[in-house]
Scaffold this motif. Sequence first.
Motif, PDB file in Angstrom:
ATOM      1  N   VAL A  32      41.595  45.882  49.746  1.00  0.00           N
ATOM      2  CA  VAL A  32      41.609  44.726  50.651  1.00  0.00           C
ATOM      3  C   VAL A  32      40.443  43.795  50.347  1.00  0.00           C
ATOM      4  O   VAL A  32      39.307  44.245  50.173  1.00  0.00           O
ATOM      5  N   GLY A  33      40.718  42.505  50.292  1.00  0.00           N
ATOM      6  CA  GLY A  33      39.693  41.479  50.199  1.00  0.00           C
ATOM      7  C   GLY A  33      39.847  40.517  51.363  1.00  0.00           C
ATOM      8  O   GLY A  33      40.912  40.473  51.995  1.00  0.00           O
ATOM      9  N   THR A  34      38.826  39.768  51.668  1.00  0.00           N
ATOM     10  CA  THR A  34      38.886  38.826  52.783  1.00  0.00           C
ATOM     11  C   THR A  34      38.267  37.483  52.404  1.00  0.00           C
ATOM     12  O   THR A  34      37.406  37.402  51.525  1.00  0.00           O
ATOM     13  N   VAL A  35      38.718  36.437  53.099  1.00  0.00           N
ATOM     14  CA  VAL A  35      38.148  35.099  52.970  1.00  0.00           C
ATOM     15  C   VAL A  35      37.877  34.591  54.375  1.00  0.00           C
ATOM     16  O   VAL A  35      38.775  34.581  55.216  1.00  0.00           O
ATOM     17  N   LYS A  36      36.654  34.193  54.657  1.00  0.00           N
ATOM     18  CA  LYS A  36      36.271  33.695  55.972  1.00  0.00           C
ATOM     19  C   LYS A  36      36.065  32.187  55.905  1.00  0.00           C
ATOM     20  O   LYS A  36      35.230  31.694  55.140  1.00  0.00           O
ATOM     21  N   GLU A  37      36.842  31.449  56.710  1.00  0.00           N
ATOM     22  CA  GLU A  37      36.659  29.991  56.815  1.00  0.00           C
ATOM     23  C   GLU A  37      35.576  29.708  57.840  1.00  0.00           C
ATOM     24  O   GLU A  37      35.637  30.184  58.969  1.00  0.00           O
ATOM     25  N   ILE A  38      34.559  28.940  57.438  1.00  0.00           N
ATOM     26  CA  ILE A  38      33.469  28.560  58.347  1.00  0.00           C
ATOM     27  C   ILE A  38      33.760  27.155  58.863  1.00  0.00           C
ATOM     28  O   ILE A  38      33.882  26.210  58.081  1.00  0.00           O
ATOM     29  N   HIS A  39      33.848  27.008  60.182  1.00  0.00           N
ATOM     30  CA  HIS A  39      34.238  25.724  60.763  1.00  0.00           C
ATOM     31  C   HIS A  39      33.048  24.876  61.216  1.00  0.00           C
ATOM     32  O   HIS A  39      33.243  23.776  61.716  1.00  0.00           O
ATOM     33  N   ILE A  94      43.024  39.017  53.243  1.00  0.00           N
ATOM     34  CA  ILE A  94      43.155  38.507  54.605  1.00  0.00           C
ATOM     35  C   ILE A  94      42.289  37.264  54.752  1.00  0.00           C
ATOM     36  O   ILE A  94      41.093  37.286  54.453  1.00  0.00           O
ATOM     37  N   LEU A  95      42.899  36.187  55.207  1.00  0.00           N
ATOM     38  CA  LEU A  95      42.182  34.944  55.449  1.00  0.00           C
ATOM     39  C   LEU A  95      41.820  34.875  56.933  1.00  0.00           C
ATOM     40  O   LEU A  95      42.692  35.034  57.787  1.00  0.00           O
ATOM     41  N   GLU A  96      40.563  34.643  57.250  1.00  0.00           N
ATOM     42  CA  GLU A  96      40.169  34.484  58.652  1.00  0.00           C
ATOM     43  C   GLU A  96      39.916  33.016  58.957  1.00  0.00           C
ATOM     44  O   GLU A  96      39.046  32.378  58.361  1.00  0.00           O
ATOM     45  N   GLY A  97      40.700  32.473  59.884  1.00  0.00           N
ATOM     46  CA  GLY A  97      40.495  31.099  60.319  1.00  0.00           C
ATOM     47  C   GLY A  97      41.030  30.044  59.384  1.00  0.00           C
ATOM     48  O   GLY A  97      40.739  28.861  59.556  1.00  0.00           O
ATOM     49  N   VAL A  98      41.821  30.430  58.380  1.00  0.00           N
ATOM     50  CA  VAL A  98      42.373  29.473  57.427  1.00  0.00           C
ATOM     51  C   VAL A  98      43.732  29.003  57.933  1.00  0.00           C
ATOM     52  O   VAL A  98      44.655  29.801  58.078  1.00  0.00           O
ATOM     53  N   ARG A  99      43.862  27.714  58.199  1.00  0.00           N
ATOM     54  CA  ARG A  99      45.087  27.152  58.749  1.00  0.00           C
ATOM     55  C   ARG A  99      45.732  26.173  57.769  1.00  0.00           C
ATOM     56  O   ARG A  99      45.115  25.727  56.815  1.00  0.00           O
ATOM     57  N   GLY A 100      47.007  25.863  58.033  1.00  0.00           N
ATOM     58  CA  GLY A 100      47.693  24.833  57.265  1.00  0.00           C
ATOM     59  C   GLY A 100      48.126  25.264  55.876  1.00  0.00           C
ATOM     60  O   GLY A 100      48.383  24.414  55.023  1.00  0.00           O
ATOM     61  N   THR A 101      48.220  26.565  55.612  1.00  0.00           N
ATOM     62  CA  THR A 101      48.645  27.041  54.302  1.00  0.00           C
ATOM     63  C   THR A 101      50.059  27.608  54.407  1.00  0.00           C
ATOM     64  O   THR A 101      50.645  27.684  55.482  1.00  0.00           O
ATOM     65  N   TRP A 102      50.568  28.054  53.270  1.00  0.00           N
ATOM     66  CA  TRP A 102      51.863  28.726  53.229  1.00  0.00           C
ATOM     67  C   TRP A 102      51.767  30.164  53.731  1.00  0.00           C
ATOM     68  O   TRP A 102      52.787  30.808  53.973  1.00  0.00           O
TER      69      TRP A 102
END
Length: 248
Positions: A32-39, A94-102
């Motif tokens: 498992v890998g993750t990507v965190k979107e910082i807003h 797993i993307l955290e907080g990433v919106r507007g994608t497929w």
Amino acid sequence: MKVFSVIGISKSGKTTTIENIIKELVKRNYSVGTVKEIHFHNFKMDMDGTNTDRHKKAGSSLIAARGANETNIMYQRKLNLNEILDFYSHDFVILEGVRGTWAPTIVTAHDVQGIEDRISETTFAFSGVISGNLSEYKGIPAINSLTEIEKLVDLIEEKVFERLPDMKDECCMKCGHTCKELSSLILKGEKSRTDCVLREQNVILKVNGKEITMVPFVQKILQNSVEAVAGELDGYSVNGNIELLIKR
């Protein structure tokens, strides 16, 4: 590689849900890998005055900070999602907080209004705080990651599919849909991942060892150009593969 996103307002149980999903996926022997979107608009990974900050201000466009226990690589621009995902080779990202994608999406929320603010055609589950108060909404299941993590990960295994290329709409749509539309149809069971015409590349282009996804039109241009030149050379055969390497 399978990719999905978990989105939700702060304190809605987003990160807790991701933590529990990671643990259960690892338990099932997935990597498992993750990507965190910082807003936060002013967020910086580096601090003013550090040695790496001084490298940046001197003009370095790529900076690596290597310590005894971790390595941080800092680009001086915001990478797009495809560029980021190219660094991963995991079973799930797993993307955290990433919106507007497929990407298929799990929404966490405090209440129904929080769901309505974030639900989209790629939403396949709800979790977080709201899942303690309801079991489904608009036909989409709400599953509590604290008490039903096995059920939630079972659904992830069922619904989440291999990463789509996420091409620009104007460049592709050879399947008749945008990547986001195709993702929605796959989640509904009306299409499958194999309906993406880019699942197999007849012409393969690699730059610095990384394969570049090309739409059929671009593949055909490259193929015709190379074959036109190669066809004039001794040793050319209409059968077999042609390999071209450009060293720079």
